[in-house]
Design a protein around this motif. Structure first.
Motif, PDB file in Angstrom:
ATOM      1  N   LYS A 166       0.996  -1.200   0.083  1.00  9.65           N
ATOM      2  CA  LYS A 166      -0.084   0.021  -0.008  1.00  9.65           C
ATOM      3  C   LYS A 166       0.879   1.268  -0.115  1.00  9.65           C
ATOM      4  O   LYS A 166       0.669   2.194  -0.869  1.00  9.65           O
ATOM      5  CB  LYS A 166      -0.805   0.050   1.284  1.00  9.65           C
ATOM      6  N   ARG A 172       2.513   1.525  -3.433  1.00  7.86           N
ATOM      7  CA  ARG A 172       1.462   1.948  -4.538  1.00  7.86           C
ATOM      8  C   ARG A 172       1.223   3.456  -4.410  1.00  7.86           C
ATOM      9  O   ARG A 172       1.061   4.133  -5.684  1.00  7.86           O
ATOM     10  CB  ARG A 172       0.169   1.334  -4.324  1.00  7.86           C
ATOM     11  N   LYS A 210       4.422   5.428  -7.685  1.00  7.70           N
ATOM     12  CA  LYS A 210       3.518   5.485  -8.792  1.00  7.70           C
ATOM     13  C   LYS A 210       4.204   5.061 -10.213  1.00  7.70           C
ATOM     14  O   LYS A 210       3.757   4.548 -11.225  1.00  7.70           O
ATOM     15  CB  LYS A 210       2.655   6.524  -8.708  1.00  7.70           C
ATOM     16  N   ARG A 227       5.155  -2.868  -8.251  1.00  5.97           N
ATOM     17  CA  ARG A 227       5.299  -2.669  -6.831  1.00  5.97           C
ATOM     18  C   ARG A 227       5.519  -4.056  -6.045  1.00  5.97           C
ATOM     19  O   ARG A 227       5.169  -4.111  -4.833  1.00  5.97           O
ATOM     20  CB  ARG A 227       4.135  -1.710  -6.120  1.00  5.97           C
TER      21      ARG A 227
END
Length: 237
Positions: free
Chosen positions: A118, A121, A125, A130
């Motif tokens: 999380k 991400r 970006k 990832r």
């Protein structure tokens, strides 16, 4: 930002929480960003692994046949985690399996968590992936035994330290733990009638019992019985 936690990873026989089994748990206990204790256990799932899972993890049926069942391992792991925040790369996958098994055993396992996937991400970006293996390569983190639970827990902890150093000041909220929520129904256990019939079928058709029959749910037992009946036929047909 959290510097004390348990970073965990599991390997499983598949991705279906209700039906697939945990085959390995690996974890590192971290204090002030340093590993102070470890946990690593292979687990007998009571079933044969698919060739895909063996190829992915390197874990074989032979490696698991004499290992303890989850009923023995999970209480030890829960004790290992204590009141710590848990961390993982896609932590809800690991937590959902652990929580489902805790519910099955009537054990308490409610956790706050941090997810490095999380965080990645939100902060990375521009990268094409990832995934844990990709990020370890990207940041030069040695990842020598990918898709083995202890290795993945250890490198996830190292990745968290890198991400915290790079983005902790500008995105502090990403590094705060949040309540992990997984709602699972308690599965009905195998009935005595199913247990007797399944045992009789396996004896009659000379089928090796390579699973823990007492661990089966009512639904799992029905599936095994149906499979034997479709492939071998009924007793005394």
């Amino acid at each position: 930002m959290v510097k004390d936690y348990v970073c965990v990873d599991i390997e499983t026989s598949g991705v279906r929480v209700k039906w697939d089994k945990i085959i390995e748990i690996g974890a590192v206990k971290v204090r002030d960003s340093k590993v102070v204790d470890t946990f690593s256990e292979l687990i007998n799932p009571g079933l044969k692994l698919s060739p895909y899972i063996t190829e992915l993890t390197g874990i074989t049926d032979e490696m698991l046949k004499d290992k303890p069942f989850i009923e023995k391992v999970l209480p030890r792991f829960i004790e290992f985690t204590g009141d710590d925040v848990i961390m993982g790369h896609n932590i809800m996958f690991d937590y959902s399996f652990l929580k489902q098994n805790a519910i099955n055993q009537k054990l308490k396992f409610d956790k706050m968590g941090i997810d490095t996937l999380k965080i990645a991400r939100k902060t990375l970006k521009g990268l094409e992936s990832r995934g844990l293996e990709y990020l370890c390569n990207y940041y030069g983190i040695a990842d020598e035994n990918h898709h083995r639970a202890f290795n993945d827990a250890e490198v996830t902890s190292k990745l968290y330290n890198v991400l915290m150093e790079k983005f902790g000041t500008e995105c502090p909220g990403l590094f705060e733990p949040y309540q992990l929520v997984f709602k699972a129904k308690k599965m009905q256990p195998i009935t005595d009638r199913q247990k007797k019939y399944l045992k009789d079928l396996m004896v009659y058709h000379k089928i090796e019992m390579n699973f823990n029959i007492d661990e089966l749910s009512k639904n799992e037992a029905s599936k095994k019985i149906d499979k034997i009946l479709s492939e071998k036929g009924r007793i005394f047909d």
